[in-house]
Write an enzyme that holds these catalytic residues in place. Structure first.
Site, PDB file in Angstrom:
ATOM      1  N   ALA A   1      46.799  70.060  24.567  1.00 38.23           N
ATOM      2  CA  ALA A   1      47.159  70.294  25.979  1.00 38.23           C
ATOM      3  C   ALA A   1      46.984  69.030  26.815  1.00 38.23           C
ATOM      4  O   ALA A   1      46.083  68.222  26.560  1.00 38.23           O
ATOM      5  CB  ALA A   1      46.286  71.400  26.564  1.00 38.23           C
TER       6      ALA A   1
ATOM      7  N   THR B   1      38.998  66.054  28.449  1.00 41.29           N
ATOM      8  CA  THR B   1      39.365  65.830  29.847  1.00 41.29           C
ATOM      9  C   THR B   1      38.080  65.443  30.587  1.00 41.29           C
ATOM     10  O   THR B   1      36.990  65.462  30.016  1.00 41.29           O
ATOM     11  CB  THR B   1      39.909  67.114  30.508  1.00 41.29           C
ATOM     12  OG1 THR B   1      38.816  68.000  30.774  1.00 41.29           O
ATOM     13  CG2 THR B   1      40.905  67.833  29.616  1.00 41.29           C
TER      14      THR B   1
ATOM     15  N   VAL C   1      26.685  60.920  26.717  1.00 40.68           N
ATOM     16  CA  VAL C   1      25.843  59.774  27.092  1.00 40.68           C
ATOM     17  C   VAL C   1      26.013  58.674  26.047  1.00 40.68           C
ATOM     18  O   VAL C   1      25.872  58.942  24.847  1.00 40.68           O
ATOM     19  CB  VAL C   1      24.344  60.180  27.144  1.00 40.68           C
ATOM     20  CG1 VAL C   1      23.492  59.027  27.669  1.00 40.68           C
ATOM     21  CG2 VAL C   1      24.120  61.430  27.981  1.00 40.68           C
TER      22      VAL C   1
ATOM     23  N   ALA D   1      28.591  57.059  24.880  1.00 44.17           N
ATOM     24  CA  ALA D   1      29.780  57.139  23.995  1.00 44.17           C
ATOM     25  C   ALA D   1      29.369  57.521  22.564  1.00 44.17           C
ATOM     26  O   ALA D   1      28.841  58.606  22.359  1.00 44.17           O
ATOM     27  CB  ALA D   1      30.559  55.840  24.055  1.00 44.17           C
TER      28      ALA D   1
ATOM     29  N   GLU E   1      36.321  51.466  37.100  1.00 45.39           N
ATOM     30  CA  GLU E   1      37.313  52.480  37.457  1.00 45.39           C
ATOM     31  C   GLU E   1      38.301  51.805  38.419  1.00 45.39           C
ATOM     32  O   GLU E   1      37.937  50.792  39.043  1.00 45.39           O
ATOM     33  CB  GLU E   1      36.614  53.653  38.176  1.00 45.39           C
ATOM     34  CG  GLU E   1      35.672  54.467  37.298  1.00 45.39           C
ATOM     35  CD  GLU E   1      36.408  55.244  36.220  1.00 45.39           C
ATOM     36  OE1 GLU E   1      37.536  55.685  36.457  1.00 45.39           O
ATOM     37  OE2 GLU E   1      35.849  55.387  35.118  1.00 45.39           O
TER      38      GLU E   1
ATOM     39  N   ASP F   1      28.168  58.732  38.121  1.00 45.50           N
ATOM     40  CA  ASP F   1      28.361  58.976  36.689  1.00 45.50           C
ATOM     41  C   ASP F   1      27.029  58.798  35.927  1.00 45.50           C
ATOM     42  O   ASP F   1      26.700  59.584  35.024  1.00 45.50           O
ATOM     43  CB  ASP F   1      29.423  57.997  36.160  1.00 45.50           C
ATOM     44  CG  ASP F   1      29.821  58.303  34.729  1.00 45.50           C
ATOM     45  OD1 ASP F   1      30.357  59.410  34.509  1.00 45.50           O
ATOM     46  OD2 ASP F   1      29.582  57.462  33.844  1.00 45.50           O
TER      47      ASP F   1
ATOM     48  N   LYS G   1      24.623  61.607  33.649  1.00 45.38           N
ATOM     49  CA  LYS G   1      24.024  61.352  32.329  1.00 45.38           C
ATOM     50  C   LYS G   1      22.511  61.587  32.369  1.00 45.38           C
ATOM     51  O   LYS G   1      21.935  62.129  31.422  1.00 45.38           O
ATOM     52  CB  LYS G   1      24.343  59.921  31.880  1.00 45.38           C
ATOM     53  CG  LYS G   1      25.830  59.724  31.602  1.00 45.38           C
ATOM     54  CD  LYS G   1      26.205  58.275  31.359  1.00 45.38           C
ATOM     55  CE  LYS G   1      27.711  58.169  31.122  1.00 45.38           C
ATOM     56  NZ  LYS G   1      28.206  56.808  31.094  1.00 45.38           N
TER      57      LYS G   1
ATOM     58  N   GLY H   1      34.430  52.635  25.829  1.00 49.32           N
ATOM     59  CA  GLY H   1      35.644  52.314  25.071  1.00 49.32           C
ATOM     60  C   GLY H   1      36.124  53.521  24.298  1.00 49.32           C
ATOM     61  O   GLY H   1      35.327  54.363  23.865  1.00 49.32           O
TER      62      GLY H   1
HETATM   63  P1  NHO Z   1      42.084  60.107  30.364  1.00 52.70           P
HETATM   64  O1  NHO Z   1      42.723  59.004  29.586  1.00 52.70           O
HETATM   65  O2  NHO Z   1      42.284  60.175  31.834  1.00 52.70           O
HETATM   66  O3  NHO Z   1      42.567  61.480  29.714  1.00 52.70           O
HETATM   67  C1  NHO Z   1      42.273  62.725  30.258  1.00 52.70           C
HETATM   68  C2  NHO Z   1      43.263  63.739  29.741  1.00 52.70           C
HETATM   69  O4  NHO Z   1      42.876  65.018  30.192  1.00 52.70           O
HETATM   70  C3  NHO Z   1      44.706  63.549  30.195  1.00 52.70           C
HETATM   71  O5  NHO Z   1      45.567  63.800  29.094  1.00 52.70           O
HETATM   72  C4  NHO Z   1      44.903  64.656  31.248  1.00 52.70           C
HETATM   73  O6  NHO Z   1      46.244  65.097  31.292  1.00 52.70           O
HETATM   74  C5  NHO Z   1      44.018  65.733  30.662  1.00 52.70           C
HETATM   75  N1  NHO Z   1      43.559  66.731  31.637  1.00 52.70           N
HETATM   76  C6  NHO Z   1      42.975  66.522  32.825  1.00 52.70           C
HETATM   77  N2  NHO Z   1      42.705  67.709  33.426  1.00 52.70           N
HETATM   78  C7  NHO Z   1      43.111  68.679  32.581  1.00 52.70           C
HETATM   79  C8  NHO Z   1      43.114  70.111  32.647  1.00 52.70           C
HETATM   80  N3  NHO Z   1      42.615  70.778  33.699  1.00 52.70           N
HETATM   81  N4  NHO Z   1      43.627  70.806  31.586  1.00 52.70           N
HETATM   82  C9  NHO Z   1      44.132  70.155  30.510  1.00 52.70           C
HETATM   83  N5  NHO Z   1      44.155  68.802  30.406  1.00 52.70           N
HETATM   84  C10 NHO Z   1      43.655  68.059  31.436  1.00 52.70           C
HETATM   85  O7  NHO Z   1      40.478  60.146  30.154  1.00 52.70           O
HETATM   86  P2  NHO Z   1      39.650  59.586  28.899  1.00 52.70           P
HETATM   87  O8  NHO Z   1      39.279  58.174  29.146  1.00 52.70           O
HETATM   88  O9  NHO Z   1      40.361  59.931  27.648  1.00 52.70           O
HETATM   89  O10 NHO Z   1      38.300  60.441  29.009  1.00 52.70           O
HETATM   90  C11 NHO Z   1      38.215  61.746  28.500  1.00 52.70           C
HETATM   91  C12 NHO Z   1      36.789  62.253  28.619  1.00 52.70           C
HETATM   92  O11 NHO Z   1      35.941  61.407  27.882  1.00 52.70           O
HETATM   93  C13 NHO Z   1      36.238  62.265  30.055  1.00 52.70           C
HETATM   94  O12 NHO Z   1      35.384  63.367  30.214  1.00 52.70           O
HETATM   95  C14 NHO Z   1      35.431  60.991  30.129  1.00 52.70           C
HETATM   96  O13 NHO Z   1      34.374  61.068  31.065  1.00 52.70           O
HETATM   97  C15 NHO Z   1      34.896  60.950  28.713  1.00 52.70           C
HETATM   98  N6  NHO Z   1      34.536  59.601  28.343  1.00 52.70           N
HETATM   99  C16 NHO Z   1      35.485  58.611  28.230  1.00 52.70           C
HETATM  100  C17 NHO Z   1      35.100  57.315  27.929  1.00 52.70           C
HETATM  101  C18 NHO Z   1      36.139  56.249  27.707  1.00 52.70           C
HETATM  102  O14 NHO Z   1      35.906  55.279  26.979  1.00 52.70           O
HETATM  103  N7  NHO Z   1      37.354  56.366  28.232  1.00 52.70           N
HETATM  104  C19 NHO Z   1      33.753  57.049  27.811  1.00 52.70           C
HETATM  105  C20 NHO Z   1      32.816  58.100  27.871  1.00 52.70           C
HETATM  106  C21 NHO Z   1      33.231  59.367  28.136  1.00 52.70           C
HETATM  107  O15 NHO Z   1      32.120  55.642  26.964  1.00 52.70           O
HETATM  108  C22 NHO Z   1      33.279  55.650  27.651  1.00 52.70           C
HETATM  109  C23 NHO Z   1      33.185  54.928  28.987  1.00 52.70           C
HETATM  110  O16 NHO Z   1      34.113  54.275  29.359  1.00 52.70           O
HETATM  111  C24 NHO Z   1      31.968  55.102  29.812  1.00 52.70           C
HETATM  112  C25 NHO Z   1      31.991  54.520  31.261  1.00 52.70           C
HETATM  113  N8  NHO Z   1      33.267  54.092  31.770  1.00 52.70           N
HETATM  114  C26 NHO Z   1      30.979  53.408  31.389  1.00 52.70           C
HETATM  115  O17 NHO Z   1      29.904  53.463  30.688  1.00 52.70           O
HETATM  116  O18 NHO Z   1      31.156  52.482  32.177  1.00 52.70           O
END
Ligand code: NHO
Length: 368
Positions: free
Chosen positions: A45, A103, A157, A159, A215, A226, A230, A349
Site C-alpha cells: 500500500a 509509513t 531507535v 535504525a 529533513e 524525533d 525515541k 539511512g
Molecule cells: P517515505 O519515503 O516518506 O515513505 C513513506 C511511505 O508511506 C510512502 O510510500 C507513503 O505513501 C506511505 N504512507 C504514508 N501514510 C500512509 C498511510 N496512511 N497509509 C498507507 N501508506 C502511507 O518514508 P521512509 O523514509 O521510508 O520512512 C518510513 C518509516 O521508517 C518512518 O516511520 C520513518 O520514521 C522510519 N525511519 C526511516 C528512516 C530512514 O532512513 N528513512 C530511519 C529511521 C526510521 O534511521 C533512519 C533515519 O533517517 C533516522 C533520522 N533521520 C535521523 O537519525 O536523523
C-alpha cells in the site's frame, strides 16, 4: 505449506519499504533453502492506493531482476481500503500473517491494537504507536497477550543498530537499568560532530541541509521531537510510565524562527546566523575545558526522568570521538555500571533501517 510460510502486507512503499522489498528479494532463495522461511508479499500500500495480489500471483515474478514492481503497482493498484488490505493479508490461506508498517503515519499506528487483536503480527520502524499515549501503549500489549501475536520495532531507535533487543536481553537476564544516554539523531550527530567553534552553527546546519542529512525543514530535526519519541520508547521499554509531553526537550530552534510564527524554511535558514552567538559561546566554553557539545537523549531510570538536551562531554568520552552521522547509546546497568555497555554505528539511512526491519521479520519467524 510449511510452518514458516508467512503472508506479508507492506504498508508504505517509500524509501524504507522499497529497500526492504529489495533486500527480501535478494535473500529469498537462501532463507527458503537454508531455513525453510518463505515470506510471501501479498499486498503493498501507498498512502492512497493498494495492490492486492491474487492467489495465483507470485510477487517473485514482479520483483525479478530486470523488472520493476513499481510499474506493476502503478498499473494494478486500486484505491486504498485498509480493512480490505488487512483482510486480504490475513485471509487464512497461509499459516501466519504479518503487516509491515513502513509509513510515518499516526493513523496507521492507531490501528495496531486492533490488528494484533485480529491475529496479525506487526513489524515497523514507525515510532508513532509506541510514543502515543501510555493508555494505547498498554492496549497494544494487552492485544498481543490476548491473541499471542508479536510486535517488533527494533528500527524505532537507531535504525538497524541492536538497541531495543539489547535492552530486552539485559532485562530478561535479570539486569536492572540505571540510565540510558545516547545520540539518537543522525542529523544532530552530524551537526555537532562538525561543530567545534571554527565554523558558525548556522553554516553547519546549511551544509547538513545541502548534503540531504536534514529533513526538508531542518527545524524538524533541531526541535528534538524525533529524539523525544525515541527516548519515550526506550523509557517505556525499561518500565517507566512516561508520556511524550512529560519529557523536557531543549529545542535548538530559536523561538522567533519557529514555524508557528509563520517563518518559512527559506527565512529560517537566512536568519539563523542572527542566533549563532549563544551556541558559539557555549562551544568555545566547552572547548576551553577540553569538552565538546552533544545533543543527547537521556533516560534517567533511577530518578524516573527523561530529557532531550545539549550537554558538554570530555573529548575522551565515548560521545566525544563520534564521526559522521553515527548514533551511539550508553547503557548503564547494575552489571554494566563501572563501564557502560556501548552500541555505536550508523543510525540513519534506508539500507540499515530496512535491514533492521528485515531482522525483525526473521525474529518473528523464529517464534513459529
Ligand atoms: P517515505 O519515503 O516518506 O515513505 C513513506 C511511505 O508511506 C510512502 O510510500 C507513503 O505513501 C506511505 N504512507 C504514508 N501514510 C500512509 C498511510 N496512511 N497509509 C498507507 N501508506 C502511507 O518514508 P521512509 O523514509 O521510508 O520512512 C518510513 C518509516 O521508517 C518512518 O516511520 C520513518 O520514521 C522510519 N525511519 C526511516 C528512516 C530512514 O532512513 N528513512 C530511519 C529511521 C526510521 O534511521 C533512519 C533515519 O533517517 C533516522 C533520522 N533521520 C535521523 O537519525 O536523523
Amino acid at each position: 505449506l510449511g510452518d514458516y510460510t508467512i503472508s506479508v502486507g507492506i504498508i508504505g512503499r517509500g524509501l524504507v519499504g522499497s529497500t526492504l522489498i529489495e533486500q527480501m528479494r535478494e535473500q529469498r532463495a537462501k532463507l527458503h533453502d537454508q531455513y525453510g522461511v518463505d515470506f510471501r508479499i501479498r499486498a503493498i500500500a501507498s498512502s492512497s492506493r493498494m495492490w492486492l495480489l491474487s492467489s495465483g500471483e507470485n510477487f517473485d515474478e514482479f520483483s525479478a531482476p530486470g523488472r520493476n514492481w513499481m510499474d506493476d503497482f502503478e498499473k494494478r493498484a486500486e484505491t486504498l481500503d485498509l480493512d480490505r488490505f488487512v483482510g486480504h493479508v490475513n485471509d487464512g490461506t497461509l499459516p501466519h500473517a504479518v503487516l509491515v508498517d513502513c509509513t510515518a503515519s499516526g493513523e496507521i499506528g492507531a490501528k495496531y491494537a486492533s490488528w494484533l487483536r485480529a491475529g496479525l503480527h506487526l513489524v515497523t520502524p514507525n515510532k508513532k504507536a509506541n510514543s502515543a499515549s501510555m493508555e494505547y501503549y498498554r492496549e497494544i500489549r494487552d492485544a498481543m497477550r490476548a491473541r499471542n501475536t508479536h510486535f517488533f520495532y527494533e528500527a524505532n531507535v537507531g535504525a538497524g543498530l541492536p538497541i531495543i533487543s539489547t535492552v530486552r536481553d539485559l532485562l530478561r537476564t535479570g539486569d536492572s537499568f540505571l540510565s540510558i544516554e545516547g545520540i539518537f539523531s543522525g542529523t544532530l550527530s552530524y551537526i555537532f560532530n562538525c561543530f567545534d567553534g571554527s565554523t558558525p552553527f548556522s553554516r553547519i546546519v546549511q551544509q547538513a541541509k545541502e548534503l540531504g542529512y536534514t529533513e526538508p525543514d531542518p527545524r524538524e530535526d533541531l526541535a528534538g521531537a524525533d529524539v523525544a519519541r525515541k527516548v519515550v520508547i526506550l523509557g517505556r521499554e525499561v518500565g517507566l510510565d512516561i508520556e511524550l509531553d512529560q519529557i523536557s526537550v531543549q529545542s535548538l530552534v530559536p523561538a522567533a524562527l519557529d514555524a508557528s510564527q509563520g517563518v518559512s524554511v527559506a527565512e529560517f535558514m537566512e536568519r539563523l546566523p542572527e542566533f549563532d552567538d549563544e551556541l558559539n559561546r557555549q562551544v568555545q566554553e566547552a572547548s576551553s575545558r577540553d569538552q565538546v557539545l552533544r545533543y543527547v537523549g537521556v533516560v534517567d531510570v533511577q530518578n524516573r526522568r527523561c530529557a532531550v538536551e545539549l550537554r558538554a562531554y570530555p573529548r575522551s568520552h565515548p560521545f566525544g570521538g563520534l564521526e559522521g552521522s553515527d548514533n551511539i547509546v550508553c547503557f548503564r546497568t547494575v552489571r554494566y555500571d563501572a563501564q557502560p555497555l556501548v552500541v555505536r554505528g550508523p543510525g540513519a539511512g534506508a539500507q540499515v533501517t530496512a535491514a533492521g526491519v528485515f531482522a525483525d521479520l526473521l525474529r518473528l519467524a523464529g517464534h513459529f
